[in-house]
Design a protein around this motif. Structure first.
Motif, short mmCIF file in Angstrom:
data_model
loop_
_atom_site.label_atom_id
_atom_site.label_comp_id
_atom_site.label_asym_id
_atom_site.label_seq_id
_atom_site.Cartn_x
_atom_site.Cartn_y
_atom_site.Cartn_z
N THR A 1 -5.01 2.31 -4.78
CA THR A 1 -4.37 2.51 -3.47
C THR A 1 -5.31 2.10 -2.35
O THR A 1 -4.88 1.51 -1.36
CB THR A 1 -3.90 3.96 -3.26
N TYR B 1 0.83 -1.21 0.00
CA TYR B 1 0.00 0.00 0.00
C TYR B 1 0.86 1.25 0.00
O TYR B 1 0.67 2.15 -0.80
CB TYR B 1 -0.94 -0.03 1.21
N SER C 1 -2.92 -3.50 4.59
CA SER C 1 -2.87 -2.88 5.91
C SER C 1 -4.00 -3.36 6.80
O SER C 1 -3.82 -3.59 7.97
CB SER C 1 -2.94 -1.37 5.79
N GLN D 1 -5.13 -1.59 -2.16
CA GLN D 1 -3.86 -2.00 -1.54
C GLN D 1 -3.94 -1.84 -0.02
O GLN D 1 -3.46 -2.68 0.73
CB GLN D 1 -2.71 -1.15 -2.07
N LYS D 2 -4.54 -0.73 0.39
CA LYS D 2 -4.65 -0.49 1.83
C LYS D 2 -5.49 -1.58 2.48
O LYS D 2 -5.10 -2.14 3.50
CB LYS D 2 -5.27 0.88 2.07
N GLU E 1 -4.45 10.76 0.79
CA GLU E 1 -4.24 9.47 1.44
C GLU E 1 -4.23 9.62 2.96
O GLU E 1 -4.83 8.83 3.68
CB GLU E 1 -2.91 8.85 0.99
N GLN F 1 2.73 1.62 -3.20
CA GLN F 1 1.85 2.06 -4.27
C GLN F 1 1.68 3.58 -4.23
O GLN F 1 1.82 4.27 -5.23
CB GLN F 1 0.47 1.41 -4.10
#
Lengths: 325, 384
Positions: free
Chosen positions: B97, A9, B105, B100-101, A269, A12
């Motif tokens: 993203t 993450y 995560s 991906q998180k 983000e 990325q």
């Protein structure tokens, strides 16, 4: 140990930051001759589509595709740069914005080639291709204690980091060379620069082409990191986004757009935890910036101040380390 | 030069430090979840939704539908689901993203979303590579479940909806000649057009003309005049509701009174609000019909209206069913394991939700019968 620290993450996000930094540099270059170009989204699209189509249809290696995309964007930069030489300020901005739209409309309508608005999917992914290559060579990322996807994103991140750092290094060198001085002279006063014997046509087109090449390069990288592109990715919004990197960070020194791109990519983000409000806060920050620091966050004064601070500290450390030696 | 090199080294070190330090934070948090305790499966399900930006209405409906389902499912106590919602702002890179998180995560067991097919094109391969089951609730374009074994959807694909609507329209009006009108600069309408064209050719319809328009266009007289002159029996229009409603309005004013068959983007009550009486005669296929004589549907509509103050649309309904399908699969899997969940999802057959009976085929695509609706007298009615 290493494996636990590497989270795809964050890698990325870091990859997108680096691509945006390259885009920020691309607009900085044209701005450093005082030309406001909004065509960078279009150039980015040319780079992305060229590279994607070449690698999809002709099975060329990604690196060849990226280079072809970069060069083609540069050629278009020259083609656009020459006829728009006489235009300045807002007029140039309008023409270049128009060019960007023309490029997008071509992508939409050239359906046999670009699949129109649906976009191109299945573009070779930089990291996954690399993984397959190293696996063929008999290297397994597990040796380093990495999962496959960790390896993929670490590889992309490192490649992009190396590329970005060398682009910044190149343009910092250029700024201190004859070319950079000529750019600065043209930005300050075109007529005066011309009377001093600077070939304005050459340098302005050079800046335009360089900006286009860098944007095309970023576009090609974007295509191979995302593995899917559509014309909507290179529309007016993207042009404005790139411009904001320079407006927010400042366009006087190269660190301005670099910082702008870094900050403005990280912000949404970091603000994820307030989901639907994050873009509001993002907008608010930009408005405050405009009101308080219209020249952008980072300018020469700030840079000098930072230099002063760090050099003082360095002197102290320098003497102590000499003693210890 | 040396000085510069040093600076670059500093910059590099700093940025990698930043990345690394950022990595440290979230690691430990998600690991404890996802274990089954005392027979009840506990799982984190990630949601990627279009919550901010121009299409935020879609994301809002989807998250509302999910929340409603979540309350009921957790209330029953057979499985315990925790939703982790992330915003994609309708952009591919943001969706990636966010995914991906969620995958790395938050360590979710499965993902619901993202909202747009374009986003799914980017997120799907990544989820498949990581072995995380992902289910789209509003991704209708062709080729989505074919991305990989871990990619599913419960949204009625255009490839099912459009032919169904065309079929019924042909039977009813004995249509032989059609005109096609579509927006060529939008993913939805373009892929809708591709399906329409294929369906029309398969059914042996004569395509008189194919006209295009662009997003945000307000004058369609040129296209409509041409269509009027050719006298089609049906007009197939792949448009989003805002342009579509204007097209119908102008067509009726011009005296074109043949029925329209629309794609998924055309299916919205907004068409009636914008076009008024001109909207009569629009035929669409939908997985969701809120007026259905079914207890489950009625209960869902009344609950949704009480909670959010408006009628649920297809996006809310599909999301609602999607979470129930996830819960069902989790129950059958018996543990919050990604691979077990995938296998259980693939086995879902004959699931009875508010959209009707639902199954996945081998590829993870939808098997169900769409309802075909027509606008008559200013309201959607079932079309037979």
């Amino acid at each position: 140990m290493l494996a636990e620290l590497i989270n795809p993450y964050y890698l990325q996000v870091a990859s997108f930051i680096l691509i945006n930094i390259i885009l920020g540099v691309s607009i900085y270059i044209t701005l450093s001759t005082g030309q406001l170009s909004l065509a960078n989204a279009g150039f980015m699209g040319i780079g992305a589509y060229t590279s994607a189509l070449l690698t999809l249809n002709f099975d060329l290696p990604i690196i060849v595709g990226i280079m072809a995309g970069t060069l083609l964007a540069g050629v278009f930069g020259i083609l656009i740069g020459i006829p728009t030489l006489r235009l300045q300020g807002v007029y140039l901005a309008i023409v270049t914005l128009g060019f960007g739209e023309v490029i997008r409309v071509i992508f939409v309508n050239w359906e046999s080639m670009t699949k129109g608005a649906v976009g191109l999917s299945g573009i070779p992914h930089m990291g996954r291709e690399l993984l397959n290559t190293v696996k063929d060579l008999g290297f397994d990322p597990k040796v380093l204690g990495l999962q496959n996807n960790q390896f993929v994103f670490l590889a992309i991140f490192l490649i992009l980091l190396a590329v970005t750092v060398s682009i910044i290094a190149f343009f910092r060198r250029q700024n201190r060379s004859r070319v950079g001085r000529a750019f600065a002279a043209i930005k300050l006063d075109e007529k005066a620069a011309e009377s001093m014997g600077i070939n304005i046509t050459y340098y302005k087109v050079l800046a335009f082409a360089q900006g286009a090449m860098v944007a095309g390069f970023a576009g090609a990288l974007f295509a191979h990191v995302l593995a899917y592109i559509s014309p909507a990715d290179f529309a007016y919004h993207r042009a404005v986004e790139i411009l904001i990197f320079a407006v927010f960070g400042g366009s006087e020194v190269i660190w301005g757009p670099v910082f702008g791109a870094l900050f403005l990519t990280v912000m949404p983000e970091v603000l994820r935890f307030i989901s639907e409000y994050r873009y509001m806060i993002y907008g608010l920050i930009i408005i405050i910036m405009m009101a308080v620091r219209p020249q952008g966050l980072i300018d020469v004064n700030i840079l000098n101040w930072v230099k002063l601070k760090t050099s003082k500290r360095r002197q102290k450390h320098g003497t102590s380390s000499q003693k210890s030696m | 030069m040396k000085k510069q090199l040093k600076k670059f080294a500093q910059f590099t070190a700093l940025s990698s430090l930043l990345v690394l330090s950022a990595c440290g934070g979230n690691q430990a948090a998600g690991d404890e979840d996802g274990e089954s305790s005392g027979g009840v499966v506990k799982a984190d399900i990630g949601v990627i939704s279009y919550i901010s930006g121009p299409g935020a209405a879609y994301g809002e409906a989807i998250t509302n539908g999910l929340k409603l389902a979540l309350e009921e499912i957790n209330g029953k106590g057979e499985v315990k689901i925790n939703l982790v919602v992330e915003d994609s702002a309708g952009k591919q890179d943001q969706a990636l993203t966010a995914a991906q998180k969620l995958m790395n995560s938050e360590n979710v067991t499965g993902i619901i979303g993202p909202t747009l097919s374009t986003e799914m094109n980017v997120v799907g391969p990544e989820a498949d590579l990581n072995g995380v089951p992902i289910m789209g609730t509003s991704t209708t374009a062709e080729g989505i479940p074919q991305i990989g074994d871990y990619v599913f959807r419960n949204s009625l694909p255009e490839a099912l909806a459009i032919p169904a609507a065309i079929d019924k329209a042909i039977k009813k009006y004995d249509a032989k000649k059609v005109a096609i009108l579509y927006g060529n600069d939008d993913v939805f309408t373009k892929s809708g057009y591709d399906t329409m064209k294929k369906a029309a050719e398969e059914k042996g319809l004569e395509i008189l003309t194919t006209e295009t328009f662009q997003k945000g266009q307000s004058d369609y007289n040129a296209q409509l005049t041409k269509i009027k002159g050719l006298k089609p029996d049906l007009i197939l229009a792949s448009a989003l509701y805002n342009e579509g409603a204007v097209i119908m309005d102008q067509a009726r004013k011009m005296g074109i009174d043949v029925p329209f068959v629309g794609g998924n983007g055309f299916n919205s009550p907004e068409v009636i609000n914008i076009a008024g009486d001109a909207a009569n005669g629009l035929i669409v296929a939908t997985p969701w019909y809120g007026e259905k004589e079914d207890d489950k549907v009625k209960e869902f509509v009344s609950k949704y209206e009480k909670e959010y103050g408006k009628k649920p649309d297809q996006f809310a309904a599909q999301a609602y069913d999607a979470l129930y399908i996830m819960a069902e699969a989790l129950k059958n899997a018996g543990e919050a394991d990604r691979d077990a969940l995938r296998d259980a999802l693939a086995e879902v057959k004959g699931f009875n939700g508010i959209l009707g009976e639902f199954s996945f085929d081998e590829e993870g695509d939808v098997v169900m019968d769409p309802t075909v609706l027509i606008i008559e007298g200013g309201a959607f009615k079932e079309f037979n």
